[in-house]
Design a protein around this motif. Structure first.
Motif, PDB file in Angstrom:
ATOM      1  N   ASN A   1       0.832  -1.201   0.000  1.00 15.77           N
ATOM      2  CA  ASN A   1       0.000   0.000   0.000  1.00 15.77           C
ATOM      3  C   ASN A   1       0.860   1.240   0.000  1.00 15.77           C
ATOM      4  O   ASN A   1       1.893   1.273   0.667  1.00 15.77           O
ATOM      5  N   SER A   2       0.378   2.225  -0.722  1.00 10.69           N
ATOM      6  CA  SER A   2       1.102   3.487  -0.815  1.00 10.69           C
ATOM      7  C   SER A   2       1.327   4.070   0.579  1.00 10.69           C
ATOM      8  O   SER A   2       0.401   4.215   1.347  1.00 10.69           O
ATOM      9  N   GLY A   3       2.591   4.344   0.889  1.00 10.79           N
ATOM     10  CA  GLY A   3       2.908   4.994   2.158  1.00 10.79           C
ATOM     11  C   GLY A   3       2.980   4.057   3.346  1.00 10.79           C
ATOM     12  O   GLY A   3       3.323   4.460   4.451  1.00 10.79           O
ATOM     13  N   ASP A   4       2.647   2.776   3.158  1.00 10.86           N
ATOM     14  CA  ASP A   4       2.725   1.809   4.249  1.00 10.86           C
ATOM     15  C   ASP A   4       4.199   1.586   4.609  1.00 10.86           C
ATOM     16  O   ASP A   4       5.001   1.203   3.761  1.00 10.86           O
ATOM     17  N   ILE A   5       4.539   1.859   5.867  1.00  2.72           N
ATOM     18  CA  ILE A   5       5.952   1.776   6.256  1.00  2.72           C
ATOM     19  C   ILE A   5       6.498   0.367   6.058  1.00  2.72           C
ATOM     20  O   ILE A   5       7.629   0.168   5.615  1.00  2.72           O
ATOM     21  N   ASP A   6       5.688  -0.636   6.391  1.00  2.00           N
ATOM     22  CA  ASP A   6       6.186  -2.010   6.331  1.00  2.00           C
ATOM     23  C   ASP A   6       6.057  -2.640   4.952  1.00  2.00           C
ATOM     24  O   ASP A   6       6.768  -3.572   4.620  1.00  2.00           O
ATOM     25  N   ASN A   7       5.107  -2.173   4.186  1.00  2.00           N
ATOM     26  CA  ASN A   7       4.843  -2.826   2.909  1.00  2.00           C
ATOM     27  C   ASN A   7       4.524  -1.786   1.848  1.00  2.00           C
ATOM     28  O   ASN A   7       3.403  -1.701   1.347  1.00  2.00           O
ATOM     29  N   PRO A   8       5.510  -0.947   1.542  1.00  2.00           N
ATOM     30  CA  PRO A   8       5.237   0.197   0.667  1.00  2.00           C
ATOM     31  C   PRO A   8       5.146  -0.210  -0.798  1.00  2.00           C
ATOM     32  O   PRO A   8       5.492  -1.327  -1.177  1.00  2.00           O
ATOM     33  N   ARG A   9       4.691   0.706  -1.613  1.00  2.00           N
ATOM     34  CA  ARG A   9       4.733   0.525  -3.057  1.00  2.00           C
ATOM     35  C   ARG A   9       6.185   0.520  -3.519  1.00  2.00           C
ATOM     36  O   ARG A   9       7.075   1.061  -2.841  1.00  2.00           O
ATOM     37  N   ILE A  10       6.435  -0.088  -4.680  1.00  2.00           N
ATOM     38  CA  ILE A  10       7.807  -0.349  -5.100  1.00  2.00           C
ATOM     39  C   ILE A  10       8.582   0.943  -5.365  1.00  2.00           C
ATOM     40  O   ILE A  10       9.728   1.090  -4.944  1.00  2.00           O
ATOM     41  N   LEU A  11       7.964   1.885  -6.068  1.00  2.00           N
ATOM     42  CA  LEU A  11       8.687   3.090  -6.445  1.00  2.00           C
ATOM     43  C   LEU A  11       8.389   4.222  -5.459  1.00  2.00           C
ATOM     44  O   LEU A  11       7.234   4.452  -5.086  1.00  2.00           O
ATOM     45  N   GLY A  12       9.449   4.904  -5.050  1.00  2.00           N
ATOM     46  CA  GLY A  12       9.368   5.905  -3.996  1.00  2.00           C
ATOM     47  C   GLY A  12       8.271   6.938  -4.191  1.00  2.00           C
ATOM     48  O   GLY A  12       7.453   7.171  -3.292  1.00  2.00           O
ATOM     49  N   THR A  13       8.220   7.536  -5.386  1.00  2.00           N
ATOM     50  CA  THR A  13       7.259   8.599  -5.655  1.00  2.00           C
ATOM     51  C   THR A  13       5.824   8.181  -5.349  1.00  2.00           C
ATOM     52  O   THR A  13       4.992   9.003  -5.001  1.00  2.00           O
ATOM     53  N   PHE A  14       5.548   6.901  -5.485  1.00  2.00           N
ATOM     54  CA  PHE A  14       4.180   6.435  -5.328  1.00  2.00           C
ATOM     55  C   PHE A  14       3.805   6.197  -3.867  1.00  2.00           C
ATOM     56  O   PHE A  14       2.758   5.663  -3.570  1.00  2.00           O
ATOM     57  N   ASN A  15       4.709   6.572  -2.965  1.00  2.00           N
ATOM     58  CA  ASN A  15       4.382   6.445  -1.553  1.00  2.00           C
ATOM     59  C   ASN A  15       4.046   7.784  -0.898  1.00  2.00           C
ATOM     60  O   ASN A  15       3.800   7.839   0.291  1.00  2.00           O
ATOM     61  N   GLU A  16       4.075   8.870  -1.698  1.00  2.00           N
ATOM     62  CA  GLU A  16       3.733  10.186  -1.163  1.00  2.00           C
ATOM     63  C   GLU A  16       2.242  10.430  -1.387  1.00  2.00           C
ATOM     64  O   GLU A  16       1.776  10.377  -2.515  1.00  2.00           O
ATOM     65  N   PRO A  17       1.486  10.733  -0.334  1.00  2.00           N
ATOM     66  CA  PRO A  17       0.057  10.986  -0.545  1.00  2.00           C
ATOM     67  C   PRO A  17      -0.137  12.290  -1.328  1.00  2.00           C
ATOM     68  O   PRO A  17       0.667  13.207  -1.223  1.00  2.00           O
ATOM     69  N   ILE A  18      -1.182  12.319  -2.126  1.00  2.00           N
ATOM     70  CA  ILE A  18      -1.499  13.532  -2.873  1.00  2.00           C
ATOM     71  C   ILE A  18      -2.740  14.123  -2.219  1.00  2.00           C
ATOM     72  O   ILE A  18      -3.814  13.535  -2.280  1.00  2.00           O
ATOM     73  N   THR A  19      -2.540  15.248  -1.536  1.00  2.00           N
ATOM     74  CA  THR A  19      -3.629  15.737  -0.697  1.00  2.00           C
ATOM     75  C   THR A  19      -4.256  17.015  -1.230  1.00  2.00           C
ATOM     76  O   THR A  19      -5.209  17.508  -0.660  1.00  2.00           O
ATOM     77  N   ASP A  20      -3.682  17.564  -2.294  1.00  2.00           N
ATOM     78  CA  ASP A  20      -4.311  18.771  -2.825  1.00  2.00           C
ATOM     79  C   ASP A  20      -4.404  18.642  -4.340  1.00  2.00           C
ATOM     80  O   ASP A  20      -3.679  17.869  -4.964  1.00  2.00           O
ATOM     81  N   TRP A  21      -5.294  19.438  -4.910  1.00  2.00           N
ATOM     82  CA  TRP A  21      -5.577  19.292  -6.342  1.00  2.00           C
ATOM     83  C   TRP A  21      -4.493  19.878  -7.238  1.00  2.00           C
ATOM     84  O   TRP A  21      -4.378  19.480  -8.393  1.00  2.00           O
TER      85      TRP A  21
END
Lengths: 549, 476
Positions: free
Chosen positions: B182-202
């Motif tokens: 899951n994106s941003g999951d510390i123990d089981n993150p997504r493979i590529l770094g960029t995809f672990n940053e939440p997108i919170t604004d438009w």
């Protein structure tokens, strides 16, 4: 094509003389009868052909002469026992040939010890002349070495000083591991081309007994009587004739009665397909002895051995053996139990020994082995060994398929827990679990029980259990992947992974000794135009690259 | 086991109804996908009716069938572009051989890894964007967000199809892994770094769809060249949808700039404070967002000098985007010269074997493609009478992967000290203050025909519908 079966009437290099419980093998190598052209087999030096005959002779004595307890190996040539492997043959042979040659000769030597250790024949080397290199290694494989003390006959391992290679048929290992020769004396011995004779040879434990020429025959007789007393299971009378194999060789493969094979040269895969025993094989040991080499366990051992040898020598580019089988699981279990329950019968003992050594040949084959268990398979009992000698096993999992399909099943037998040991002295099951006793005890409780794929997988007996829909594709992918890897890296990987745990004399020979020897065989110091092996006999000194590696 | 009507439930052109193996795999996976979507998909809108496009076939009519649907009931399908008969391998060492309809065993792991890495980004972006519905600037934008989300979901299906259909047990395990990370999951993150940053604004969402989805486009274009034909055909079809995601990004940024320019003209001022006080995003902040998203997307192309890319090219697994535009498709003995880094951390001309430069070659095509949008935006600004020009930062700027990783440079690509970088970083990248400001603008607007104040309304609706159409029917 090199073949390994021989007709006793056509031996070129050996004569056999049988008197009561003694068989004497006289080595008298026919110089012009090398198995390949280009060299003369002088001074009782040998090549693969000489060893193939030796293997055939000993195998026949085991089955055809069940009263023979001791085999004496000696020479017919005056003052010359054997000069060892032929140097010109080694010098001109390609690497693969040298490796295969050493492997086969090693297996033949080991088979002496295997017989000796399992209640079968004992071996005495009656060294009646100069005995060098591979000649001495034949002697080292025997239970006792008798050396004629004629002031000139020596034993020696001159490979290092003369040829720039190692004694590659177990010599180095057996000196220190089997005969307990002190390592510093072994160092002197292995670097001294002249060899050691007489009393000193006894003191250094290089030989067991010496006698002057006049007493040498008496010494042999004395030792035969003594040694034969320790032989337990050579009490047969009639013997079992080893008839010519029923074998058909074609472009597609090599077929026997209980073993079929398909050789796919394009994909570099050979399929070994085993036809399990019919119920006519469920008979008493005496009936089995009468049935002889038609009895399934012996027939299977002979055919599988022949096939392995032919594939190893003649199909160098085949990288993977897939092993499949078909037959009745109960029959193979019952046949296995006949072996298990009659281990003290000479014929059964020899048959088990044959199976043990044949399966060992598979463990030692530098080919990937994938055993594949599908709906027709009967990998139980003896044939379960083929699951555990494999690098990987694939078993069809029908649990998601239609309810009408049960199985396939595998089962263990007592025989899987003793009697079919690998060269490391452990059974394949013990080896698989690195001799974990509690695990093995758990598995013992499953003896004779049928296990389907999921059960067998949970018991850690199977590598992968693809379901019915994945089955074909999973195997295709694994095989294609396997054959895409470097053959050398795979040989090294498999040789390492197949033998976890403790070492024995044999594992050292097939592992450490062979690996070093194969390295040396590839090095310029041995095989370049200026290398020692190439220059032997020319008078020119070898030029070494003096860097120690 | 209940028999599903596969054609109905899962639109496809892979003959799913007759492929038992695939059915069995999907029957295990689909429930997991559904629960993943419910837990990790767009938050708060699972019962809303959304006007969505669904692919029901690969032809011109079928790829875009519109209608209102609740997202969990969306019909995620499996489509490959039609097979080209006699297609041959057209790059690498095996040019001229027939393409592979099955995975060759030798390339099993490397192909699987390519597919898993691609597949992992698809659900990752859905996860990254799951909170955005709460601050949507209009129903039109909300619908676009969901369209992007369901199509990323379909792209996940496409990759899962390949794993299921061609990689057996390993493939099924990997397919489950795609839902377990899951994106941003510390123990089981997504493979590529960029995809672990939440997108919170438009603003970030539009930047992501413009820059990061464009990386996706280039990855897909490389894979669309693959000698593994099912992969090539799958990616070819995905590209159609990917293009629409970038459209969402480009028009979103355009509308934001339009609104800012409108306000600037009304205020007759380019004072940042005045612009911000009027509730729109100043152009300088937009430039900082461009710097951030462009530079993090560059890392996705991998290292400048890459043995993996050489292997993938030589073996025909992954080509260059639009491979046929190049002259030499073997590139075995060719070299590639670029400005590299010396041991003393200075710029130096470096020549490497062409095959090892495939990542860099693809990255350059990407950069050129990114520039098109900037040209359009700069025209708008110029037309409005301002001399601010948006630029892409240097490909050396703020890199974490490749030869520039850990090297401090300014956006022009000049190597500077860490101190200088730290002292100026807030003028190059969004600061905490910028983010706070953007956050303050993010207010949910769900009234029909209304748009939040920081962004201009769209110029036209979806599928020829009017802008004021109720693209999402909220149900609480």
């Amino acid at each position: 094509m090199i073949t390994f079966d021989r007709d006793p009437d056509s031996y070129k290099h050996w004569t056999v003389e049988i008197t009561n419980d003694k068989a004497t093998l006289y080595l008298d190598v026919s110089e012009k009868d090398g198995i390949r052209p280009g060299y003369d087999l002088k001074l009782n030096s040998y090549d693969l052909g000489v060893d193939i005959e030796l293997n055939d002779i000993v195998q026949r004595i085991r089955f055809e002469q069940p009263q023979v307890k001791v085999v004496v190996i000696t020479s017919k040539q005056e003052k010359n026992f054997s000069a060892g492997a032929n140097i010109y043959m080694l010098g001109m042979s390609e690497h693969t040939w040298k490796v295969n040659f050493c492997k086969f000769t090693n297996e033949t030597r080991n088979s002496f010890e295997d017989s000796s250790n399992s209640g079968s024949i004992k071996f005495i080397a009656a060294v009646n002349g100069i005995c060098a290199g591979g000649g001495y290694e034949i002697a080292l494989a025997c239970d006792e070495i008798l050396l004629i003390d004629d002031r000139s006959s020596t034993v020696s391992l001159p490979e290092v000083p003369l040829l720039g290679v190692l004694p590659g048929t177990g010599g180095v290992t057996r000196l220190i591991d089997k005969r307990n020769v002190r390592k510093d004396l072994a160092d002197i011995f292995c670097t001294n081309a002249d060899g050691i004779r007489g009393k000193k040879a006894v003191e250094w434990k290089l030989v067991d007994y010496i006698a002057p020429p006049s007493r040498f025959d008496n010494l042999i007789e004395e030792r035969v009587i003594e040694v034969s007393n320790s032989v337990k299971l050579r009490n047969g009378t009639n013997g079992v004739k080893l008839h010519k194999l029923n074998r058909i060789i074609s472009d597609e493969g090599i077929n026997y009665e209980s073993v079929l094979s398909k050789i796919d040269k394009e994909r570099r895969i050979a399929n070994i397909h085993i036809i399990g025993p019919g119920d006519n094989n469920l008979i008493t040991p005496n009936e089995a002895e009468k049935l002889g080499c038609e009895w399934w366990p012996l027939k299977f051992a002979r055919e599988l051995e022949d096939l392995i040898l032919l594939l190893r020598t003649n199909e160098l580019e085949v990288g993977v053996f897939t092993i499949t089988s078909e037959g009745d699981t109960d029959n193979i279990l019952n046949v296995t139990n006949i072996l298990e329950n009659n281990k003290n019968n000479w014929f059964i003992n020899e048959t088990i020994g044959f199976l043990r050594r044949t399966l060992s040949r598979l463990d030692l084959s530098s080919r990937s082995i994938f055993t594949i268990i599908d709906n027709k398979s009967c990998f139980s009992g003896i044939l379960a060994e083929l699951l555990f000698c494999a690098d990987r096993t694939y078993m069809l999992n029908n649990s998601l398929a239609a309810d009408t399909i049960k199985g396939p099943y595998i089962s263990l037998s007592d025989l899987n827990f003793a009697s079919l040991e690998m060269v490391n002295g452990l059974t394949r099951l013990a080896t698989r679990f690195n001799n974990n006793k509690p695990k093995l005890n758990t598995l013992r409780k499953l003896i004779n029980k049928k296990m389907n794929a999921e059960k067998a997988y949970n018991e850690e007996l199977i590598t992968v259990i693809p379901d019915d829909l994945d089955w074909k594709e999973e195997i295709r992918l694994s095989l294609e992947e396997r054959t895409s890897f470097s053959p050398d890296a795979l040989t090294g990987l498999e040789a390492n992974l197949r033998f976890p745990g403790k070492e024995t004399c044999e594992t050292k020979i097939f592992g450490r000794l062979s690996a070093w020897q194969n390295w040396i065989f590839n090095r310029p110091n041995a095989v370049s135009e200026e290398g020692a092996l190439k220059l032997f006999g020319t008078g020119t000194r070898a030029k070494f690259d003096n860097k120690r590696v | 086991m209940t028999k599903l009507n596969y054609k109905e439930k899962i639109p496809n052109n892979v003959d799913l109804s007759n492929d038992l193996s695939l059915q069995r795999a999907l029957e295990h996976w689909q429930p997991k996908f559904k629960s993943w979507w419910t837990e990790m998909g767009p938050e708060g809108f699972q019962t809303s009716d959304v006007y969505l496009r669904t692919a029901t076939s690969v032809d011109a009519d079928g790829w875009a069938t519109y209608g209102k649907v609740k997202m969990p009931e969306y019909r995620w399908g499996i489509f490959l572009n039609d097979k080209v008969s006699d297609r041959k391998i057209h790059f690498g060492d095996n040019i001229g051989d027939p393409v592979w309809q099955q995975v060759p065993g030798d390339y099993r792991s490397i192909l699987r890894k390519l597919i898993v890495t691609q597949g992992d980004t698809e659900p990752a972006s859905v996860e990254q964007q799951r909170e955005l519905g709460k601050t949507c600037p209009s129903l039109y934008d909300l619908r676009n967000l969901f369209q992007v989300n369901v199509e990323e979901g379909r792209h996940l299906w496409a990759m899962v199809y390949l794993l299921h259909a061609y990689f057996g047990r390993d493939g099924r395990e990997e397919a489950e892994g795609l839902l377990e990370r899951n994106s941003g999951d510390i123990d089981n993150p997504r493979i590529l770094g960029t995809f672990n940053e939440p997108i919170t604004d438009w603003v970030s969402f539009f930047m992501f769809t413009y820059f990061t989805d464009r990386d996706g486009k280039y990855q897909l274009k490389s894979l669309a060249e693959s000698s593994f034909d099912p992969l090539a055909r799958t990616c070819q079809f995905m590209l159609t949808e990917e293009a629409h995601h970038m459209q969402v990004g480009e028009t979103g940024i355009t509308r934001m700039i339009q609104k800012t320019l409108e306000v600037m003209n009304a205020l007759k001022s380019d004072s940042i404070d005045a612009i911000r006080n009027a509730g729109v995003v100043d152009l300088q902040t937009i430039q900082r967002y461009i710097n951030f998203w462009f530079s993090s997307s560059l890392d996705l192309f991998g290292s400048e000098i890459s043995s993996n890319s050489a292997t993938a090219f030589a073996n025909g697994l992954k080509g260059r985007p639009d491979e046929m535009r190049y002259k030499d498709h073997s590139e075995k003995n060719n070299s590639f010269t670029f400005e590299g880094l010396s041991l003393e951390n200075t710029l130096v001309e470096q020549t490497i074997p062409m095959r090892n430069a495939m990542n860099e070659i693809t990255r350059r095509s990407y950069v050129t493609d990114c520039e098109i949008g900037l040209k359009r935006w700069n025209r708008l600004i110029k037309k409005a009478g301002y001399d601010i020009i948006f630029t892409l930062p240097s490909t050396r700027f703020r890199r974490n992967i490749g030869i520039w990783a850990g090297i401090d440079s300014n956006p022009e690509g000049i190597i500077i000290t860490k101190n200088e970088f730290d002292s100026k970083v807030n003028s190059w990248l969004p600061s905490e203050g910028d983010k706070e400001f953007i956050k303050s603008l993010m207010v949910q607007v769900t009234k029909v025909n209304k748009t939040a104040g920081w962004i201009a309304p769209p110029s036209r609706g979806i599928n020829s519908l009017e802008i004021g159409y109720e693209y999402v029917e909220l149900r609480q």
